[in-house]
Design a protein around this motif. Structure first.
Motif, mmCIF file in Angstrom:
data_model
loop_
_atom_site.group_PDB
_atom_site.id
_atom_site.type_symbol
_atom_site.label_atom_id
_atom_site.label_comp_id
_atom_site.label_asym_id
_atom_site.label_seq_id
_atom_site.Cartn_x
_atom_site.Cartn_y
_atom_site.Cartn_z
ATOM 1 N N LEU A 63 -16.914 34.322 39.818
ATOM 2 C CA LEU A 63 -17.496 33.151 39.159
ATOM 3 C C LEU A 63 -17.298 31.899 40.019
ATOM 4 O O LEU A 63 -18.202 31.059 40.144
ATOM 5 C CB LEU A 63 -16.872 32.965 37.771
ATOM 6 C CG LEU A 63 -17.460 31.860 36.899
ATOM 7 C CD1 LEU A 63 -18.955 32.080 36.665
ATOM 8 C CD2 LEU A 63 -16.738 31.772 35.551
ATOM 9 N N GLN A 64 -16.107 31.786 40.636
ATOM 10 C CA GLN A 64 -15.833 30.618 41.481
ATOM 11 C C GLN A 64 -16.782 30.572 42.686
ATOM 12 O O GLN A 64 -17.303 29.514 43.035
ATOM 13 C CB GLN A 64 -14.368 30.634 41.933
ATOM 14 C CG GLN A 64 -13.421 30.224 40.808
ATOM 15 C CD GLN A 64 -11.977 30.603 41.079
ATOM 16 O OE1 GLN A 64 -11.682 31.407 41.958
ATOM 17 N NE2 GLN A 64 -11.061 30.036 40.309
ATOM 18 N N PHE A 65 -17.027 31.729 43.304
ATOM 19 C CA PHE A 65 -17.960 31.756 44.433
ATOM 20 C C PHE A 65 -19.383 31.433 43.963
ATOM 21 O O PHE A 65 -20.136 30.741 44.657
ATOM 22 C CB PHE A 65 -17.917 33.114 45.143
ATOM 23 C CG PHE A 65 -16.875 33.178 46.229
ATOM 24 C CD1 PHE A 65 -17.085 32.553 47.458
ATOM 25 C CD2 PHE A 65 -15.678 33.855 46.027
ATOM 26 C CE1 PHE A 65 -16.126 32.606 48.465
ATOM 27 C CE2 PHE A 65 -14.705 33.907 47.035
ATOM 28 C CZ PHE A 65 -14.930 33.285 48.251
ATOM 29 N N LEU A 66 -19.745 31.935 42.770
ATOM 30 C CA LEU A 66 -21.081 31.629 42.247
ATOM 31 C C LEU A 66 -21.240 30.126 42.030
ATOM 32 O O LEU A 66 -22.262 29.537 42.383
ATOM 33 C CB LEU A 66 -21.315 32.370 40.923
ATOM 34 C CG LEU A 66 -21.734 33.831 41.027
ATOM 35 C CD1 LEU A 66 -21.767 34.470 39.650
ATOM 36 C CD2 LEU A 66 -23.104 33.955 41.689
ATOM 37 N N VAL A 67 -20.195 29.510 41.445
ATOM 38 C CA VAL A 67 -20.248 28.064 41.203
ATOM 39 C C VAL A 67 -20.296 27.325 42.536
ATOM 40 O O VAL A 67 -21.060 26.367 42.708
ATOM 41 C CB VAL A 67 -19.043 27.607 40.357
ATOM 42 C CG1 VAL A 67 -18.962 26.092 40.313
ATOM 43 C CG2 VAL A 67 -19.152 28.164 38.939
ATOM 44 N N GLY B 168 -25.776 40.076 34.245
ATOM 45 C CA GLY B 168 -25.531 39.151 35.347
ATOM 46 C C GLY B 168 -25.440 39.882 36.673
ATOM 47 O O GLY B 168 -26.004 39.459 37.685
ATOM 48 N N LEU B 169 -24.750 41.015 36.664
ATOM 49 C CA LEU B 169 -24.620 41.817 37.887
ATOM 50 C C LEU B 169 -25.992 42.321 38.333
ATOM 51 O O LEU B 169 -26.333 42.274 39.525
ATOM 52 C CB LEU B 169 -23.675 42.999 37.650
ATOM 53 C CG LEU B 169 -23.556 43.995 38.800
ATOM 54 C CD1 LEU B 169 -22.925 43.345 40.020
ATOM 55 C CD2 LEU B 169 -22.740 45.214 38.397
ATOM 56 N N VAL C 158 -30.295 33.649 40.629
ATOM 57 C CA VAL C 158 -28.893 33.255 40.627
ATOM 58 C C VAL C 158 -28.584 32.363 39.416
ATOM 59 O O VAL C 158 -27.459 32.385 38.904
ATOM 60 C CB VAL C 158 -28.500 32.554 41.947
ATOM 61 C CG1 VAL C 158 -29.005 31.119 41.971
ATOM 62 C CG2 VAL C 158 -26.998 32.615 42.151
ATOM 63 N N TYR C 159 -29.590 31.632 38.924
ATOM 64 C CA TYR C 159 -29.317 30.759 37.762
ATOM 65 C C TYR C 159 -28.954 31.562 36.527
ATOM 66 O O TYR C 159 -27.914 31.317 35.914
ATOM 67 C CB TYR C 159 -30.489 29.815 37.491
ATOM 68 C CG TYR C 159 -30.897 28.965 38.673
ATOM 69 C CD1 TYR C 159 -29.924 28.369 39.476
ATOM 70 C CD2 TYR C 159 -32.229 28.770 39.000
ATOM 71 C CE1 TYR C 159 -30.286 27.601 40.574
ATOM 72 C CE2 TYR C 159 -32.594 28.011 40.105
ATOM 73 C CZ TYR C 159 -31.616 27.434 40.883
ATOM 74 O OH TYR C 159 -31.968 26.686 41.957
ATOM 75 N N PRO C 160 -29.808 32.542 36.108
ATOM 76 C CA PRO C 160 -29.348 33.368 34.968
ATOM 77 C C PRO C 160 -28.039 34.089 35.267
ATOM 78 O O PRO C 160 -27.198 34.222 34.373
ATOM 79 C CB PRO C 160 -30.498 34.357 34.745
ATOM 80 C CG PRO C 160 -31.377 34.261 35.938
ATOM 81 C CD PRO C 160 -31.194 32.885 36.504
ATOM 82 N N ALA C 161 -27.852 34.527 36.502
ATOM 83 C CA ALA C 161 -26.623 35.271 36.814
ATOM 84 C C ALA C 161 -25.391 34.420 36.548
ATOM 85 O O ALA C 161 -24.448 34.850 35.875
ATOM 86 C CB ALA C 161 -26.638 35.737 38.270
ATOM 87 N N VAL C 162 -25.388 33.195 37.055
ATOM 88 C CA VAL C 162 -24.200 32.362 36.901
ATOM 89 C C VAL C 162 -24.048 31.912 35.447
ATOM 90 O O VAL C 162 -22.933 31.831 34.916
ATOM 91 C CB VAL C 162 -24.197 31.183 37.904
ATOM 92 C CG1 VAL C 162 -25.277 30.186 37.570
ATOM 93 C CG2 VAL C 162 -22.842 30.511 37.952
ATOM 94 N N GLY C 163 -25.177 31.687 34.772
ATOM 95 C CA GLY C 163 -25.117 31.334 33.349
ATOM 96 C C GLY C 163 -24.501 32.461 32.528
ATOM 97 O O GLY C 163 -23.624 32.239 31.690
ATOM 98 N N LEU C 164 -24.951 33.681 32.800
ATOM 99 C CA LEU C 164 -24.419 34.832 32.076
ATOM 100 C C LEU C 164 -22.932 35.023 32.390
ATOM 101 O O LEU C 164 -22.134 35.362 31.517
ATOM 102 C CB LEU C 164 -25.206 36.101 32.450
ATOM 103 C CG LEU C 164 -26.644 36.166 31.920
ATOM 104 C CD1 LEU C 164 -27.424 37.290 32.598
ATOM 105 C CD2 LEU C 164 -26.643 36.361 30.406
ATOM 106 N N GLY C 165 -22.569 34.787 33.643
ATOM 107 C CA GLY C 165 -21.162 34.907 34.031
ATOM 108 C C GLY C 165 -20.288 33.929 33.261
ATOM 109 O O GLY C 165 -19.224 34.294 32.743
ATOM 110 N N ALA C 166 -20.756 32.678 33.164
ATOM 111 C CA ALA C 166 -19.977 31.659 32.457
ATOM 112 C C ALA C 166 -19.859 32.006 30.971
ATOM 113 O O ALA C 166 -18.799 31.867 30.356
ATOM 114 C CB ALA C 166 -20.620 30.285 32.639
ATOM 115 N N VAL D 17 -21.083 24.610 35.573
ATOM 116 C CA VAL D 17 -22.380 25.266 35.790
ATOM 117 C C VAL D 17 -23.506 24.394 35.249
ATOM 118 O O VAL D 17 -24.494 24.125 35.944
ATOM 119 C CB VAL D 17 -22.394 26.660 35.117
ATOM 120 C CG1 VAL D 17 -23.812 27.218 35.089
ATOM 121 C CG2 VAL D 17 -21.456 27.610 35.851
ATOM 122 N N VAL D 18 -23.333 23.911 34.017
ATOM 123 C CA VAL D 18 -24.376 23.076 33.410
ATOM 124 C C VAL D 18 -24.571 21.805 34.231
ATOM 125 O O VAL D 18 -25.694 21.397 34.538
ATOM 126 C CB VAL D 18 -24.013 22.742 31.941
ATOM 127 C CG1 VAL D 18 -24.963 21.693 31.388
ATOM 128 C CG2 VAL D 18 -24.056 24.004 31.078
#
Lengths: 273, 216
Positions: B54-58, B123-124, B154-162, B183-184
C-alpha cells in the motif's frame, strides 16, 4: 499463594502449554496499543500496587476490597486452560487463580442479581493506548450470573506460578475459557452485580460482529473471518520454515469445554452469538 | 536544492530500488523465520508485506502531484515504485495463501465469503495487467495513449487497497484512515485541471508556479 495440584478441569492433562515467552509477548491489550507487541513494550508503566477491586451493585457487602484482603480469603489453584482469541488464534495457558464464584459469594450476591459487570482500570497517564478512542474507555465486560458462577470461570492472578505480567492483565483478571478471549477482561477494578444485561466494550464498538455471549463457536463465523479453525501460537516446527508453519486445528464448540453447554440450553447460539 | 534532488533521482539506477525492495522483503522473511517478528510471524509478515504494498502504491500515486506542485521529479523511478508495490502485494497474498491458509480450497472460500478479501483480490487483479505491461517494449506495442489508459487501473487498485485496510482493522484505528485520506488527497490533487499547474510541472521557479496557481 499458588496452590499446586488443585483440580485440573477440562482435560488439562493432554494440553501442551504455550511458552511463557509467547504468552507474554503476543497480547491484545488495546489500552497499551493495538499491536500484538505493544502491551509487552508499554505495560510496565501500569502501577499495580496498591490495588483494590470495588464490588458493588446488588451485593450484600459492597465496598473496596484490597487485593491482599481478597487473596487471603481465596484458594488459588493451577488451571491449564485453552485460550481462544476471536481473531482465530489460540494458546494454552497455565493460569493461577481462584473461582469467580468464591469472590462473588464473599461479597454476597442478592437474589435480584442476574448479571455481573466488570471494568478495567483506566489511567491515561499509564496507558498510552487510551489517548486514542480505539474503543470507548474504560473497557467493560459482562457475564450472566450463572456463567459467572460456573466453576470454570476464574479470576487469575498469575501464570506459570509467577505473578501475572502487566501485559496479561495484572494484577487480577477474569478468565472464561469457553468464550473468546476479549470476554476475559484484564486488570479489573470494579465488579458490579446488576439486574440488566450490562454493556460490553466490543459489542458497543461493533454489535454486528461481537455479541454479549461470544461463546467460542466454530459454526458461527465472525462476519469478516471464519471461526472454524484456529492457528495455535508457538506450534511451528524446527528449522528455517519452522516458525512460519503454524499449525491450524479445528476449533471446538465452547472451546472444548462441553460442561458449559447446559447454560445455553434452548438458546439459538447463532442469534445469541 | 530541488534541482540537486532531481539530478540525484535521475542518477539512481532502477535496479537499486529493486535491490532495496527485495532485500527488505527477504530481510523481513528472515526475521519472521528467526523469531524477531514475535510469536506469530505469519500474521506479522502478512501485515508487513501488505502495508508496504500500500505504501508503494501511495508513493506511486504521489509522483505526478509531487512533480506538478513541488517540482520534485520522481518520474524516472515510477516504474520501479509500481513494480515493488506489485511484488510486495504478491508477497502479501503468497504468505496469506501458503503460510496462513495453507490450502487452495480455504483461499477460494475466503475470497468468496469475506468482502474485504474479495476487494483485496480485485485490487490485485487490477494490478496484474499493469505489472505485465511495465516494460518499454509493452509501451511501444500498446502505444502511449492506450498504455496510459490501461494504467489508470492503478486508481481502483489503490482505492480497493485502502478500503481493504480500513475493513480489516478492529476497533476505530487511525492508521487505515490516514492511508485512505492520503489516497483521496492525492487523487484530488491529480484531478485539478492540468492548466492550473502547468508551469509548476516544468520545474519552474516557485514564483512562477504561484502566479500560475493564482490564475487558475
Amino acid at each position: 499463594a499458588v496452590g499446586a495440584g488443585g483440580p485440573v478441569l477440562a482435560q488439562g492433562a493432554e494440553l501442551e502449554p504455550t511458552s511463557f515467552e509467547d504468552i507474554t509477548n503476543y497480547c491484545n491489550y488495546y489500552e497499551f496499543g493495538t499491536g500484538k507487541g505493544d502491551p509487552a513494550e508499554n505495560a510496565h508503566m501500569l502501577t499495580t500496587e496498591p490495588w483494590s477491586v470495588k464490588i458493588d451493585g446488588l451485593v450484600e457487602r459492597p465496598g473496596d476490597y484490597g487485593l491482599q484482603e481478597i487473596l487471603s480469603e481465596m484458594t488459588v489453584e493451577d488451571r491449564l486452560y485453552r485460550f481462544r482469541c476471536v481473531e482465530a488464534w489460540s494458546m494454552v495457558i497455565p493460569w493461577n487463580g481462584f473461582e469467580l464464584a468464591d469472590l462473588l459469594e464473599m461479597a454476597g450476591v442478592m437474589p435480584e442479581a442476574r448479571y455481573v459487570a466488570f471494568e478495567t482500570v483506566l489511567r491515561p497517564d499509564e496507558m498510552p493506548g487510551t489517548r486514542r478512542n480505539v474503543l470507548d474507555w474504560p473497557y467493560v465486560e459482562g457475564l450472566r450470573l450463572d456463567e459467572a458462577m460456573h466453576p470454570l470461570a476464574i479470576m487469575a492472578t498469575g501464570l506459570y506460578g509467577k505473578p501475572l505480567p502487566n501485559q496479561n492483565g495484572a494484577p487480577i483478571r477474569l478468565v472464561v475459557p469457553w468464550k473468546y478471549g476479549f470476554k476475559s477482561i484484564k486488570s479489573v477494578v470494579r465488579i458490579t452485580l446488576t439486574e440488566e444485561e450490562p454493556p460490553t466494550s466490543w459489542n458497543k464498538a461493533n454489535p454486528r460482529e461481537y455479541g454479549f455471549y461470544s461463546n467460542v463457536n466454530p459454526q458461527v463465523s465472525h462476519p469478516r473471518w471464519s471461526q472454524a479453525e484456529e492457528r495455535v501460537i508457538g506450534s511451528g516446527g524446527e528449522g528455517i520454515f519452522g516458525r512460519l508453519s503454524v499449525e491450524r486445528q479445528p476449533t471446538r464448540m465452547f472451546n472444548g469445554y462441553d460442561e458449559v453447554a447446559a447454560l445455553y440450553e434452548g438458546m439459538d447460539l447463532s442469534e445469541y452469538f | 536544492m530541488r534541482d540537486r534532488l532531481n539530478r540525484a533521482v535521475r542518477r539512481v539506477p532502477g535496479w537499486l530500488i529493486y535491490l532495496a525492495g527485495f532485500g527488505w522483503m527477504g530481510w523481513l522473511f528472515f526475521q519472521g523465520a528467526s523469531g524477531a517478528l514475535g510469536p506469530e510471524p505469519v500474521e506479522a509478515l502478512e501485515h508487513a508485506y501488505g502495508l508496504l504494498a500500500l505504501q508503494f502504491l501511495v508513493a506511486g500515486l504521489a509522483v505526478t502531484p509531487l512533480r506538478r506542485w513541488a517540482g520534485i521529479n520522481l518520474l524516472p523511478l515510477r516504474r520501479q515504485i509500481g513494480m515493488m508495490a506489485f511484488w510486495f502485494l504478491c508477497g502479501h497474498v503468497g504468505v496469506w495463501a501458503l503460510l496462513d491458509l495453507q490450502s487452495l480450497s480455504r483461499v477460494w472460500a475466503e475470497i468468496v465469503k469475506r468482502p474485504y478479501i474479495t476487494i483485496g483480490m480485485a485490487g490485485l487483479l487490477c494490478l496484474l495487467p499493469l505489472a505485465a505491461t511495465s516494460t518499454n517494449a509493452a509501451i511501444r506495442r500498446l502505444g502511449g495513449a492506450r498504455w496510459r489508459r490501461l494504467h489508470r487501473l492503478v486508481y481502483p487498485a489503490v482505492g480497493l487497497g485502502a478500503l481493504h485496510y480500513i475493513w480489516l482493522a478492529k476497533g476505530a484505528q487511525l492508521e487505515p484512515f490516514l492511508y485512505a485520506a492520503a489516497v483521496v488527497g492525492l487523487l484530488v490533487l491529480r484531478a485539478i485541471p492540468k492548466r492550473a499547474g502547468r508551469r509548476g510541472e516544468s520545474g519552474d521557479s516557485a514564483g512562477g508556479r504561484f502566479r500560475a496557481l493564482s490564475r487558475g
